[in-house]
Design an enzyme around this catalytic site. Sequence first.
Site, short mmCIF file in Angstrom:
data_model
loop_
_atom_site.label_atom_id
_atom_site.label_comp_id
_atom_site.label_asym_id
_atom_site.label_seq_id
_atom_site.Cartn_x
_atom_site.Cartn_y
_atom_site.Cartn_z
N LYS A 1 -6.95 0.85 12.32
CA LYS A 1 -7.19 -0.08 12.39
C LYS A 1 -6.28 -0.29 13.84
CE LYS A 1 -8.32 -2.46 8.04
NZ LYS A 1 -8.72 -1.37 7.44
N GLU B 1 0.86 -1.31 0.02
CA GLU B 1 -0.05 -0.06 -0.17
C GLU B 1 0.64 1.40 -0.53
OE1 GLU B 1 -3.85 1.99 2.36
OE2 GLU B 1 -3.30 0.26 3.15
N PHE C 1 -9.25 -9.64 0.25
CA PHE C 1 -8.44 -10.77 -0.04
C PHE C 1 -9.90 -11.39 -1.50
CE2 PHE C 1 -6.98 -13.27 4.00
CZ PHE C 1 -6.13 -12.20 4.16
#
Length: 427
Positions: A349, A328, A413
């Site tokens: 997160k 990223e 995913f």
Amino acid sequence: MRRRVVVTGMGLVTPLGAELETVWQRLLRGESGVGYITLFDASNFPTKIAAEVQNWDLSDVGEDPQAWKFQGRHTHFAIGAAKKAVSDSGLDLGRIDPTRFGVYLGSGEGQQDFDRYTEMMVAGLSGEKFDIVRFTQKGLEILNPLAELEQEPNMPAGHVASLFDAQGPNINCLTACAASSQAIGEAVEIIRRDEADIMLSGGTHTMIHPFGVTGFNLLTALSTYNENPQKASRPFDRNRDGFVLGEGAGMVVLEELEHARRRGARIYGEITGYGSTADAFRITDTHPEGRGAISCMKMALADAGLNLDQIDYINAHGTSTAVNDRVETLAIKRVFGPQAYKIPVSSTKSMLGHLIAAAGVVELIFCLLAIRDNVLPPTINYETPDPDCDLDYVPNQAREVHCTHTLSNSFGFGGQNITLIASRFTG
């Protein structure tokens, strides 16, 4: 001129609480919602920690929990977040056209009943070899058909629509960690195409159960830093060792601008950019050059009509896995060039864990609050710099920064990539 889409209501249920302002302030203080797993006995699992929603039930939003006893945690979370968002929006449901009010969620599968599955397995293993007849008979004896129906990921969207008489488009997508961001992007497109005036959008998920933790442990994706749970999620830090499972829900009321204006709605911000791409690479691996993430961010910027120097903040997917954070970071640098080093990037997160299908909407809500208050949430547990992750990650402390345009990434995913751009509403 395309129809403009604004956010007029927000609601959430998270490991840091279920009141918008409470969660936001706890986030700005750098508090963590991670602790030891209490939803099942995880003492023999490699990962014993998660970010659970605790001390909350549907009575918080005026619903009788017993009336929802056959629905799983994810549906409970969805109802809670949806009722909060609709209330926050000030919508008068009796004065809107229900056929122009839709629901688009990114919700995960229902709660997995490990105990009853174990009973079925024990019955099937009672002889010398597995007996499928005994397994099936036990299932017919002990499984509740209503509870089994709730396993379907579209059920929360159906329940939410019934709750508000939303007779417009009703859709659920499940693209793993990108699901609720994709739901919002597609809901925006529905309003832009004049197929609805209002969309309640977001997502809900819990995978804090034996099947979920086992699966992610087998993929070696979860942190095993059990000694200090609140330190386990450490995005972009050199010593990161995997993500921490979270759970919860987030919902936003998306509304066509003129529709919102006519009823005098408060506007949190405008969704100006949406990008959606696929890596087309591997199911569990991001493309090492970040090609999907790069094209996704570029698509969102083009959709919003923004230059690279107009993005004030990036809420990163930032999972705290070795691969995601490196790729990223690479993708952000490939998109923004030298400007990448001037844009604050943080991962919430680090405090909430990874809410999987619900992660994107909650992170978009934080972007809209950052615009409202001109303050950025930090990335906590950032202690040891990683030479592969060399951007400004707003380490450990919130920061005051004027925000006009924010960018939020969600990468799932399966190789699904979503980027949303939220902007300050300027009339």
